[in-house]
Design an enzyme around this catalytic site. Structure first.
Site, PDB file in Angstrom:
ATOM      1  N   SER A  84      24.018 -10.643  -3.740  1.00 53.83           N
ATOM      2  CA  SER A  84      24.087 -10.449  -2.293  1.00 53.83           C
ATOM      3  C   SER A  84      25.527 -10.645  -1.805  1.00 53.83           C
ATOM      4  O   SER A  84      26.438  -9.994  -2.325  1.00 53.83           O
ATOM      5  CB  SER A  84      23.105 -11.403  -1.607  1.00 53.83           C
ATOM      6  OG  SER A  84      22.866 -11.028  -0.282  1.00 53.83           O
ATOM      7  N   ARG A 108      17.197 -16.543  11.211  1.00 60.25           N
ATOM      8  CA  ARG A 108      16.708 -16.739   9.848  1.00 60.25           C
ATOM      9  C   ARG A 108      15.396 -16.005   9.617  1.00 60.25           C
ATOM     10  O   ARG A 108      15.181 -15.422   8.544  1.00 60.25           O
ATOM     11  CB  ARG A 108      16.523 -18.234   9.580  1.00 60.25           C
ATOM     12  CG  ARG A 108      15.999 -18.568   8.191  1.00 60.25           C
ATOM     13  CD  ARG A 108      16.954 -18.122   7.110  1.00 60.25           C
ATOM     14  NE  ARG A 108      16.624 -18.763   5.835  1.00 60.25           N
ATOM     15  CZ  ARG A 108      17.267 -18.535   4.707  1.00 60.25           C
ATOM     16  NH1 ARG A 108      18.273 -17.675   4.688  1.00 60.25           N
ATOM     17  NH2 ARG A 108      16.927 -19.161   3.594  1.00 60.25           N
ATOM     18  N   ASP A 145      14.128  -3.940  -3.495  1.00 65.39           N
ATOM     19  CA  ASP A 145      15.110  -4.498  -2.558  1.00 65.39           C
ATOM     20  C   ASP A 145      15.195  -3.628  -1.310  1.00 65.39           C
ATOM     21  O   ASP A 145      15.651  -2.485  -1.356  1.00 65.39           O
ATOM     22  CB  ASP A 145      16.478  -4.608  -3.230  1.00 65.39           C
ATOM     23  CG  ASP A 145      17.443  -5.515  -2.468  1.00 65.39           C
ATOM     24  OD1 ASP A 145      17.289  -5.655  -1.240  1.00 65.39           O
ATOM     25  OD2 ASP A 145      18.349  -6.070  -3.106  1.00 65.39           O
ATOM     26  N   HIS A 192      14.626  -8.440  -2.290  1.00 64.34           N
ATOM     27  CA  HIS A 192      16.012  -8.885  -2.455  1.00 64.34           C
ATOM     28  C   HIS A 192      16.105 -10.277  -3.081  1.00 64.34           C
ATOM     29  O   HIS A 192      17.006 -10.554  -3.880  1.00 64.34           O
ATOM     30  CB  HIS A 192      16.698  -8.874  -1.088  1.00 64.34           C
ATOM     31  CG  HIS A 192      18.140  -9.253  -1.118  1.00 64.34           C
ATOM     32  ND1 HIS A 192      19.094  -8.516  -1.793  1.00 64.34           N
ATOM     33  CD2 HIS A 192      18.802 -10.309  -0.554  1.00 64.34           C
ATOM     34  CE1 HIS A 192      20.275  -9.088  -1.648  1.00 64.34           C
ATOM     35  NE2 HIS A 192      20.128 -10.176  -0.905  1.00 64.34           N
ATOM     36  N   ASP A 193      15.186 -11.149  -2.738  1.00 65.47           N
ATOM     37  CA  ASP A 193      15.214 -12.525  -3.239  1.00 65.47           C
ATOM     38  C   ASP A 193      14.885 -12.649  -4.722  1.00 65.47           C
ATOM     39  O   ASP A 193      14.947 -13.758  -5.266  1.00 65.47           O
ATOM     40  CB  ASP A 193      14.237 -13.400  -2.445  1.00 65.47           C
ATOM     41  CG  ASP A 193      14.902 -14.111  -1.277  1.00 65.47           C
ATOM     42  OD1 ASP A 193      16.133 -13.988  -1.128  1.00 65.47           O
ATOM     43  OD2 ASP A 193      14.187 -14.785  -0.512  1.00 65.47           O
TER      44      ASP A 193
END
Length: 379
Positions: free
Chosen positions: A151, A220, A316, A349-350
């Site tokens: 990232s 967040r 992603d 993505h994580d």
């Protein structure tokens, strides 16, 4: 995956000053960092791990025996693990502008005796790399075996390849891009707006007050949505609801489990992160473009000299795989050494912070190849 690095400590070093891309200077400037393993006599077995947006220097191990959670990439670092501390000297620092020990907007401005707040200069990914370079030289490192990051960390790794190729033997860029897409900029804009429209933000001068807790939590929550995938939400939460009676169901205050999770993640970040740092790092990501001020995008990609491994994640949402593939394609077109591997995962993505067992053999293989311990790459 073999052993832990055990109990570790965060160290700090202060440099006289750093000159930023915007032309301003920060003086002095402090860097918080952690190291694992030993630097060899030649100073050439170092691996630089570069963290993402809300990360820090604490990659592996624990600060105290009673800590419940180890570093953010703990399963990857230690004896016998991909970043093998029996072979490599691992370094990770908190980025410039951060809030975990490195100078940032929550630090005291020596000129005023108060926190910098929004008077802190605008910083870029390139500024982060320049400060990391100072740290690397301070530690006696002569050659970096690999600059590795996911990232925002991958953005730094790519800038390392352009800015300091003579220091670098390879790059591992994970779930990242060589320039932030309009899609990414759009999500950052909404996150910024959430913070800056919170009345408690106070123009960034909230230190000593409550601070923009609701705004940062909302930012967040927005970010978390982009870090996952539709299938991961389906698997984990589905349409599970928290109501117990029909009266609760037909209410604006009733929630699905996915909503509870987003609120939990938002509140969790508020307890550990500075809102102004969030704003500054989002801006640094927005400005990230490896070709900015240098030339045409694809031609600049072709100028990268170090062997590169790009890792994409098939689900992603934020950094689709075409963004990693285009880097590799440009390098191969220029007859450079570049490899692409795709991580298949439902986690979006994580996944690079979750799928350790899938990534471990790929990273081990590449690092062994770069270090000259194997003749070919097999994946």
């Amino acid at each position: 995956m073999n052993g832990s690095v055990g109990i570790v400590e965060t160290k700090k070093v202060t440099f006289p000053e750093i000159t930023l891309e915007c032309g301003e200077k920060i003086a002095p400037v402090t860097v918080a960092y952690e190291t694992y393993g030993e630097l060899n006599e030649r100073g050439d077995n170092a691996i630089l791990i570069l963290h993402a947006l809300t990360g820090d220097a604490h990659v592996a191990g624990k600060h105290r025996p009673e800590d419940k959670v180890a570093g953010w990439w703990d399963p990857m670092v230690g004896p016998g693990r991909p970043f093998d501390t029996n072979k490599y000297f691992i370094v990770c620092s908190n980025v410039l502008g951060g809030c975990y020990g490195t100078t940032g907007p929550s630090s005291i401005n020596p000129a005023t005796g108060r926190p910098w707040g929004m008077s802190f200069p605008i910083i870029t990914i390139r500024d982060m790399v320049n400060l990391q370079y100072k740290l690397v030289r301070h530690l006696g490192i002569t050659k970096i075996l690999a600059a590795v990051g996911g990232s925002m960390g991958g953005m730094q790794a790519l800038e390392w390849a352009y800015m300091y190729p003579e220091m670098l033997k390879s790059v591992v860029a994970i779930a990242t891009s060589a320039r932030l897409s309009p899609f990414g900029i759009a999500f950052n804009a909404v996150g910024r707006e959430a913070i800056m429209t919170d009345p408690e933000w106070r123009g960034g001068n909230y230190y000593g007050f409550e601070g923009p807790k609701r705004g940062l939590a909302l930012a967040r929550m927005i970010g978390i949505i982009t870090y996952k995938s539709d299938i991961s939400w389906q698997y984990r939460f589905g349409r599970t609801h928290t109501y117990e009676t029909d009266q609760e169901l037909f209410s604006h205050t009733s929630r699905f489990e996915i909503e509870n999770y987003l609120y939990y993640q938002g509140d969790k970040l508020v307890k550990r992160f500075d809102a102004n740092t969030y704003l500054y790092l989002l801006k640094a990501m927005d400005l990230h473009d490896i070709s900015r001020g240098r030339g045409r995008y694809r031609e600049i990609l072709k100028e990268l000299k170090t062997p590169l491994l790009a890792i994409g994640i098939d689900t992603d949402f934020l950094y689709p795989t075409y963004q990693q593939k285009e880097i590799v394609e440009a390098l191969k077109e220029a007859k450079k050494e570049a490899y692409y591997w795709e991580l298949s995962s439902p986690h979006g993505h994580d996944a690079f912070l979750i799928e350790f067992s899938k990534m471990a053999p790929i990273l081990s293989n590449f690092l062994e190849y770069v270090a000259g311990r194997r003749a070919t790459i097999n994946f």
